[in-house]
Design a protein around this motif. Structure first.
Motif, PDB file in Angstrom:
ATOM      1  N   PHE A 137       0.807  -1.220   0.000  1.00 13.56           N
ATOM      2  CA  PHE A 137       0.000   0.000   0.000  1.00 13.56           C
ATOM      3  C   PHE A 137       0.840   1.269   0.000  1.00 13.56           C
ATOM      4  N   ILE A 138       2.091   1.136   0.418  1.00 13.66           N
ATOM      5  CA  ILE A 138       2.895   2.353   0.562  1.00 13.66           C
ATOM      6  C   ILE A 138       3.054   3.133  -0.752  1.00 13.66           C
ATOM      7  N   PRO A 139       3.465   2.520  -1.866  1.00 14.60           N
ATOM      8  CA  PRO A 139       3.584   3.318  -3.094  1.00 14.60           C
ATOM      9  C   PRO A 139       2.222   3.780  -3.612  1.00 14.60           C
ATOM     10  N   LEU A 140       1.171   2.977  -3.341  1.00  8.20           N
ATOM     11  CA  LEU A 140      -0.156   3.399  -3.799  1.00  8.20           C
ATOM     12  C   LEU A 140      -0.581   4.672  -3.092  1.00  8.20           C
ATOM     13  N   THR A 141      -0.424   4.674  -1.777  1.00 10.05           N
ATOM     14  CA  THR A 141      -0.781   5.856  -0.999  1.00 10.05           C
ATOM     15  C   THR A 141       0.072   7.053  -1.436  1.00 10.05           C
ATOM     16  N   PHE A 142       1.326   6.766  -1.766  1.00  9.92           N
ATOM     17  CA  PHE A 142       2.197   7.838  -2.240  1.00  9.92           C
ATOM     18  C   PHE A 142       1.656   8.446  -3.529  1.00  9.92           C
TER      19      PHE A 142
END
Lengths: 368, 368, 368, 368, 368
Positions: free
Chosen positions: B318-323
């Protein structure tokens, strides 16, 4: 029950507690009788008990030569010397009794190992007496030397103590056995007290250790581990002093000397049984302590793991929710959902469903 | 199978289970016959079995002097004393048999180590009898002393029990061997039961331990570790009591005394084989328990690691998506992508591709 | 190579594999000859081989008394009894040979420890025969008892097996040594096969263990650890049975009896060398297994650590980037950068620089 | 220094390196002289050295019976057989010397344990010769058997080697001692080389192990752990072969036989000292290796912990900052701060203060 | 107290510190007297002390044959050779004294194990002398050989040292015992110093180790672990050298030789007691070091866990807050809360309540 660990560690700096050898004592002649220990009391006290089955005389004496008159009497004379730091007195004793010079040299070397040396006209026994500080459980050690001659038993202690009082009591009360026995029986009676003390100390430490177990399983505080290591060190110290005493008593039970009556042998065997019990038990407690350490670590780490798992799961649940909110925080010109009037509430619904779904999934996999 | 650990730990407070020495017993004379154990029953029971190959007499007696008449008969007399807390009775026995005072003093010291003492006209044997609580597997210990004279065998137990019933049965059924044997054979028969019980208890604990293994590999519950440590402690306790019994039986099989017939020696050797089997097995189980502990920790930590890895990978996806969502949440005046009408859908596409790509990457590296 | 661990653990419930004592066998007379093991076959088979250097007779017999005629002949008679559960047969044997009752009682106690007992006119030997299940490597144990008399050797097995076939072959082929030897040489030949089997089984397990090492370093699957623990347990089981056999053979090599010729002693010494080899090797493999466990844990945990480090670094790189995006998502009225038309692209540039910078920093510190 | 672990593990599949027993060798007669090892060379080479204090003859012979003429001479004859796979040759030797059949059967069993067997007219010695592969440190083993008769020493090696060259040199150079000694002195000279080789190999491995320590503390690469386990396994292998050799040499130093001169005993005692040194040192290195493993794990895990702590702290600092930015990214109609024109800059200020404050806090608690 | 570990590890490359055997020394004749150690000093120094109860002569001599005149005198002659690398001198000594060639060969093999060899007319003793570098605690070893003849004691050291100065002092001061004793008493006096040095070194290391404990519990720096491993290695080194010395002194105390007076035996027994004390203590310290390692790891990991838990909890508290802010950062057309004028403040309130609630929850579960 928590130990004040500050106070526990007070061995004299730069002098090991388990083995002691000062540089200046290396190379001394083996019959050197200068005192090699630490001075533990002020004044040397000479006490004398003289008895046979009928009479009893008990007194504190000032001068060593008082003993001379007792030496030739057929009675049993117990001559107790508390304090070894005045070598004149020791020398006078040596002259009065006409001992081999080695005898008193070994008495003065209080850091030596427990041993039995048969000098023909006398037998030297040395053993460690242990005492336990009631508060911090620190065990302190004192050397006891016995010199056994036909009619006199000399006992040398580093400092005054009342540990042999029960033997004096038995002598005073004219309990038949001790009043009719010789110096060998008296020596046995003293050693018996020393060994019983070993068992007692192992038992006291053991009781503490067994009580720890409950604390361990219920609420493992950090202090518990300090206690475990303290007990471990004291058990080590104990064993270090008891194990050679076992060898010494074994040697004693086998010694062939006119000074030791055949009838005393059974007592020395009994002594051996007792010291074996002390050694066995200390071994058992060492293993129990190791197990306790492992239990502690397991409990602590399983608690930590539970916390970490909980926290991680908590975070993980919010991650997709925050992501969804992030999606609708974008400023694209065309995001169809943004226009629909119930979108916000639908988003909340989706979020709640996602959160509950994850919770159920984690529950199903038994992570919660 | 889960143990109620609350109930398991009930040693009397401040009194160790593995070694016991009360302060007030230090310095007692070795022939002191006051009772030094814990009182475990109310009334002392005196039982008498008198037999030879033809006759058998069995009765509960009230007064010690009843025994006197049997003492001189050529029959074998088994005199069983249950309960040691009434020293008068013990004293009467001492007087009746004219034993050395040490004999009964050692009988009364129920906390002492198993031993054989040959007093010439009698042999003292002491050994620990073990009993296992069926529910919590806690092993309790009782001291058994046997005093073997030419025609009488005295057995001293701390409390009444029916453990020697099979021997009484054999005597009643006139199985030839026991009815023609002497007191030494009777002593062997009693010791045999004690030692068989050791093997039985090791076997019962062992069966429990072996069953644990399966549970361990399938679903390692926290309770398993409590069980392991309980068994470990009981195995320690067992070994602590069996190992000196082994020494005692070894000594017994080598003793040279008129009281022990040459033909009995083979039985004592058999006994030694049996006790060795118990000791060997308890060693083996101790090692198995250590292995089980390790299996437990491995399984638990590998499960935790799987959970943590899963959760971490989940977050990481989820980290790059949220980014990305964050990027298009910025309020810059000029962000060209925001104007394009399909941007929002392209963003979704990119996100899905990124997520799938990461999943594939993790799969390829075998992290999932 | 992966073991089906489900099948591996099939000891009968509530009965330990390492030590067995049924409650109902406690207190039996030592000469009780009821069968105390588990019934492992249906019918008792009695086989007889009778030979001297010239003649050989081999047959399966129905009735025990057939043996009587062979008993007095100067030939060597090998009487093999497969199956011990019919005590009548055993009783008949006892009567035919006029053995001490203890002899057969010990034969029937198949759970006892390996031993040598010299009864004067016969010597009883008992030892454990091991067999390994080819598939799950589970070792099963069977008790072998030999009763050696001057002209007859009785061998008692719990179930029929062809393990002694090579000896029969040697007898049939008239290999000189065995046909000219006595019952002691025959006993040696049987024990030799038992001990060779020990070495063989240790070697087979050992081969498996050594092969594991490679798997361990290349791809440590979870199944490896099950294998390690299985081998460990079997090694324990092996050692539990071999170690007392060593004592037994040592005793045998020292026994002084007319039944054992001086010339056989060298064979028993050879046997001792062989069993020592088995014991030594099993010790070595136990240590190798311990090392393998440690290698496994190290490899697994170092792999996990690499994964976790990678994931953490991945997350950490996005954190400042997301923060930057967050800054420009704020809705302040005055945020000068928002107005500038290249701001968005500059932000991207800054982000790329930050990310690369962090990567380089991590690389420099060797975290990647 | 890194080992090519691929090459290191090349034991023949399914055949253990530490113990070897083929199924087909079980149940062979003890005097069976078929070769039971692995064929390690092509042709059998027979070498002969014949000497007394004056003369020396050295030759490679073709036929076994050449030896017969030397057998009766009073000179010392050293007959070296390289290669054991041709049983005819071995049989011829047996016939020529009229050995007990067991002697050569034991020579042929190259997988047996080191031993001494006194056959009266000859003594059989067997010991393991170790050789270390210079590249991968893998130790290989070869069996050496010596048969000592009054005037001939037979030495059997599995393959040709030049390890005994120094002894030949000494014989050639007429160093007085060896040329005047008997076969027992020659046997000692050969064993001495074998044992010196043990010490040398332990020393070489030991040197490698001690050098590892530095690497370990400075930069613990993963390869180090492979090395440690390789050394551990080789140390195990070494000890497995040396320890029984120690027993064998102890037995040799105590043997009472006319074949061994009283004056040779001191040499065997010296040998015993040497082998003790090898065993002691291998023990010490095993402990050092265990310590090194622990050092490795500690260093690795403390490095990992530092990385993880750094990364975690890095993330944690951004968390409140991102939160603050999030607050001002909300779209509430009324957020007073948004209106104020310096708000954006104040936010930056607050963020910087928060970040610095956290850094200082972490520094103060010594987390950085 | 921190050790400069760089300097600590300086064993000569590729030569093990614990065991040394050069390839070129394999296969040398046992009576080869070439020097096999490392040259540790430049010039060989020959010192001579000649005394009886009345006279004393002390000088440094140039030529070995000076000794010849002293050899026949009834006085005790102590001939001290510092430096063994000049084999001519050693050869001259051998010729002067007419020793067996083995005697000096063993003197020259400085890497051999401590031993006693009785050659009839002389006794060879060899033992390791230990010295501790004050700065890095590195223990260095030197071989001491004593050759005891009736009137001369030869002592061979590898390098010059003043360790025996106290004995020279005692001789000079005419302390009666040493001046009236023979060469055996002189040998005892030298060995006594060597053994006292063992105890002293164990004590010094022990003192350091006991002091570590405090540091460990208060602030476990990384350097502590280097210290622990350094002490561990030195304890290993010590034990490796002391343990065989114990065997040697045991053998010495039992030797039957005219060269050793009955009256000296008690001194050798005393020596044995002392060396036992050294061995016991070194064992105890090894265990203490193991415990300290565990304490270190526990303390370190519990500190790390506290940090990680704190950081994780810190992050976790911000996660729902950031989520809430994210919710109101969405751009839906209809988000009712956004319109209400106090919404922003309510959001703050909710956030503060959530944060405090979580803190309280964590506190309640004792995670903080």
């Amino acid at each position: 029950m928590h130990l004040n660990t500050k106070n526990v560690f007070t061995p004299p700096r730069n002098l090991a507690r388990f083995v002691k050898k000062r540089k200046e004592h290396i190379g001394l002649a083996p019959d050197d009788i200068s005192f090699k220990g630490e001075k533990k009391m002020d004044e040397v006290v000479l006490r004398l008990v003289d008895y046979n089955s009928e009479n009893l005389e008990e007194k504190v004496i000032e001068r060593v030569d008082t003993i001379l008159s007792h030496q030739k009497k057929p009675t049993v004379t117990w001559f107790n010397i508390d304090g070894l730091h005045e070598s004149e007195i020791i020398e006078q004793i040596g002259e009065s009794f006409d001992f081999d010079k080695l005898v008193l040299a070994e008495v003065m070397d209080t850091n030596s190992r427990p041993k039995v040396h048969d000098f023909g006209d006398c037998i030297l026994l040395s053993i460690k007496m242990l005492q336990q500080n009631e508060k911090n459980h620190l065990i302190s050690v004192e050397n006891l030397s016995l010199v056994l001659t036909e009619s006199v038993l000399l006992s040398f202690q580093e400092k005054r103590g009342d540990v042999f009082e029960p033997v004096r009591e038995r002598i005073r009360n004219n309990k038949k056995r001790i009043r009719t026995g010789g110096t060998d029986y008296l020596a046995f009676a003293l050693l018996d007290i020393v060994v019983d003390n070993y068992i007692y100390i192992v038992g006291v430490l053991g009781g503490k250790i067994e009580t720890l177990e409950e604390t361990l399983l219920e609420e493992p505080r950090k202090s518990v581990i300090d206690e475990i290591y303290t007990y471990k060190r004291e058990m080590n110290f104990l064993r270090k002093n008891i194990a050679p005493a076992k060898e010494m008593i074994l040697a004693l039970s086998k010694i062939e000397s006119e000074l030791i009556a055949e009838s005393s042998r059974i007592h020395f065997k009994e002594l051996l049984d007792n010291i074996n019990q002390a050694v066995d038990s200390s071994e058992t407690y060492r293993e129990i302590l190791s197990d306790q350490l492992n239990i502690y670590h397991t409990t602590i780490s399983s608690k930590l793991n539970d916390v970490m798992k909980f926290l991680t799961i908590f975070s993980v649940i919010f991650i997709p929710l925050t992501f969804i909110a992030g999606i609708y925080g974008t400023n694209f010109d065309v995001v169809p959902e943004l226009k629909y009037q119930y979108s916000y509430f639908i988003m909340w619904g989706v979020m709640i469903i996602v959160a509950i779904g994850m919770l159920l999934y984690f529950k199903k996999r038994k992570w919660l």
